[in-house]
Design a protein around this motif. Structure first.
Motif, PDB file in Angstrom:
ATOM      1  N   PRO A   1      40.683  43.261   1.629  1.00 39.69           N
ATOM      2  CA  PRO A   1      39.738  43.996   2.457  1.00 39.69           C
ATOM      3  C   PRO A   1      39.983  43.861   3.961  1.00 39.69           C
ATOM      4  O   PRO A   1      39.548  44.686   4.734  1.00 39.69           O
TER       5      PRO A   1
ATOM      6  N   HIS B   1      34.797  46.668  12.811  1.00 39.10           N
ATOM      7  CA  HIS B   1      34.077  46.861  11.549  1.00 39.10           C
ATOM      8  C   HIS B   1      33.824  48.349  11.394  1.00 39.10           C
ATOM      9  O   HIS B   1      33.105  48.947  12.183  1.00 39.10           O
ATOM     10  N   SER B   2      34.418  48.948  10.368  1.00 36.56           N
ATOM     11  CA  SER B   2      34.359  50.398  10.205  1.00 36.56           C
ATOM     12  C   SER B   2      33.344  50.875   9.185  1.00 36.56           C
ATOM     13  O   SER B   2      33.236  52.071   8.942  1.00 36.56           O
ATOM     14  N   ALA B   3      32.597  49.985   8.589  1.00 34.05           N
ATOM     15  CA  ALA B   3      31.645  50.387   7.543  1.00 34.05           C
ATOM     16  C   ALA B   3      30.562  51.301   8.102  1.00 34.05           C
ATOM     17  O   ALA B   3      30.117  51.147   9.223  1.00 34.05           O
ATOM     18  N   GLU B   4      30.149  52.221   7.293  1.00 34.05           N
ATOM     19  CA  GLU B   4      29.072  53.134   7.658  1.00 34.05           C
ATOM     20  C   GLU B   4      27.728  52.646   7.142  1.00 34.05           C
ATOM     21  O   GLU B   4      26.691  53.085   7.592  1.00 34.05           O
ATOM     22  N   LYS B   5      27.756  51.727   6.183  1.00 33.46           N
ATOM     23  CA  LYS B   5      26.517  51.258   5.572  1.00 33.46           C
ATOM     24  C   LYS B   5      25.761  50.345   6.528  1.00 33.46           C
ATOM     25  O   LYS B   5      26.356  49.633   7.310  1.00 33.46           O
TER      26      LYS B   5
ATOM     27  N   GLY C   1      37.044  46.140   7.173  1.00 33.19           N
ATOM     28  CA  GLY C   1      36.866  47.070   6.068  1.00 33.19           C
ATOM     29  C   GLY C   1      35.427  47.506   5.871  1.00 33.19           C
ATOM     30  O   GLY C   1      34.639  47.544   6.798  1.00 33.19           O
ATOM     31  N   GLU C   2      35.088  47.784   4.654  1.00 28.48           N
ATOM     32  CA  GLU C   2      33.802  48.397   4.337  1.00 28.48           C
ATOM     33  C   GLU C   2      32.651  47.442   4.117  1.00 28.48           C
ATOM     34  O   GLU C   2      31.510  47.831   4.225  1.00 28.48           O
ATOM     35  N   ALA C   3      32.916  46.193   3.785  1.00 30.36           N
ATOM     36  CA  ALA C   3      31.802  45.308   3.443  1.00 30.36           C
ATOM     37  C   ALA C   3      32.153  43.861   3.756  1.00 30.36           C
ATOM     38  O   ALA C   3      33.297  43.447   3.640  1.00 30.36           O
TER      39      ALA C   3
ATOM     40  N   SER D   1      40.508  44.198  11.077  1.00 26.34           N
ATOM     41  CA  SER D   1      39.612  45.218  10.547  1.00 26.34           C
ATOM     42  C   SER D   1      38.967  44.638   9.302  1.00 26.34           C
ATOM     43  O   SER D   1      39.664  44.228   8.372  1.00 26.34           O
TER      44      SER D   1
ATOM     45  N   THR E   1      35.779  39.417   0.962  1.00 25.37           N
ATOM     46  CA  THR E   1      36.102  39.541   2.374  1.00 25.37           C
ATOM     47  C   THR E   1      35.890  38.225   3.107  1.00 25.37           C
ATOM     48  O   THR E   1      36.741  37.785   3.886  1.00 25.37           O
TER      49      THR E   1
END
Length: 107
Positions: A2, A49-53, A18-20, A16, A25
Motif C-alpha cells: 500500500p 495521502h490520496s484517499a478520498e474517504k 495509498g487509500e487507507a 504515498s 499499511t
C-alpha cells in the motif's frame, strides 16, 4: 504494497500512503520507519495521502502506530528533521491528525 516510497531526492523522502491507513499499511509504514532510523542519518518525510474517504483508521491500528512512536520517540527526534503531510481533502486532516501528531511532534 500500500505504500510507495521515493528516495530519489534523499534526504527528503516522498511517501504515498495509498487509500487507507489499515493494518497492512501501518505495519509496512513502521517497518520503513525502522529501516530509516537504522541508517542513523537525518531525513525528512513528505507524506502524500490520496484517499478520498473520510473514515478514521481503526482504533487498534492507530494504537499500534502510536505505541511504536512512543517507544521510538528519541530516535525519531534525533534523525527525522520534519514531516510534511499533504492531503487531497481538507476533511482528511481532522481524521488523520491524531495518527500523525505523535510522530510529527518534536521532543
Amino acid at each position: 504494497m500500500p505504500i510507495t516510497k521515493d528516495e530519489s531526492t534523499w534526504p527528503i523522502i516522498s511517501l504515498s500512503l495509498g487509500e487507507a491507513f489499515d493494518q497492512e499499511t501501518v505495519e509496512e509504514y513502521i517497518a520503513y520507519w525502522e529501516e530509516l532510523l537504522a541508517r542513523r542519518s537525518a531525513f525528512g518525510l513528505l507524506m502524500v495521502h490520496s484517499a478520498e474517504k473520510n473514515t478514521r483508521p481503526e482504533r487498534a491500528v492507530t494504537q499500534l502506530y502510536m505505541n511504536w512512536c512512543k517507544m521510538n520517540k528519541r530516535e525519531i527526534a534525533q534523525y527525522c528533521s520534519g514531516i510534511a503531510v499533504v492531503m487531497q481533502n481538507a476533511k482528511l486532516l481532522a481524521v488523520y491528525k491524531p495518527v500523525t501528531a505523535l510522530s510529527t511532534k518534536r521532543t
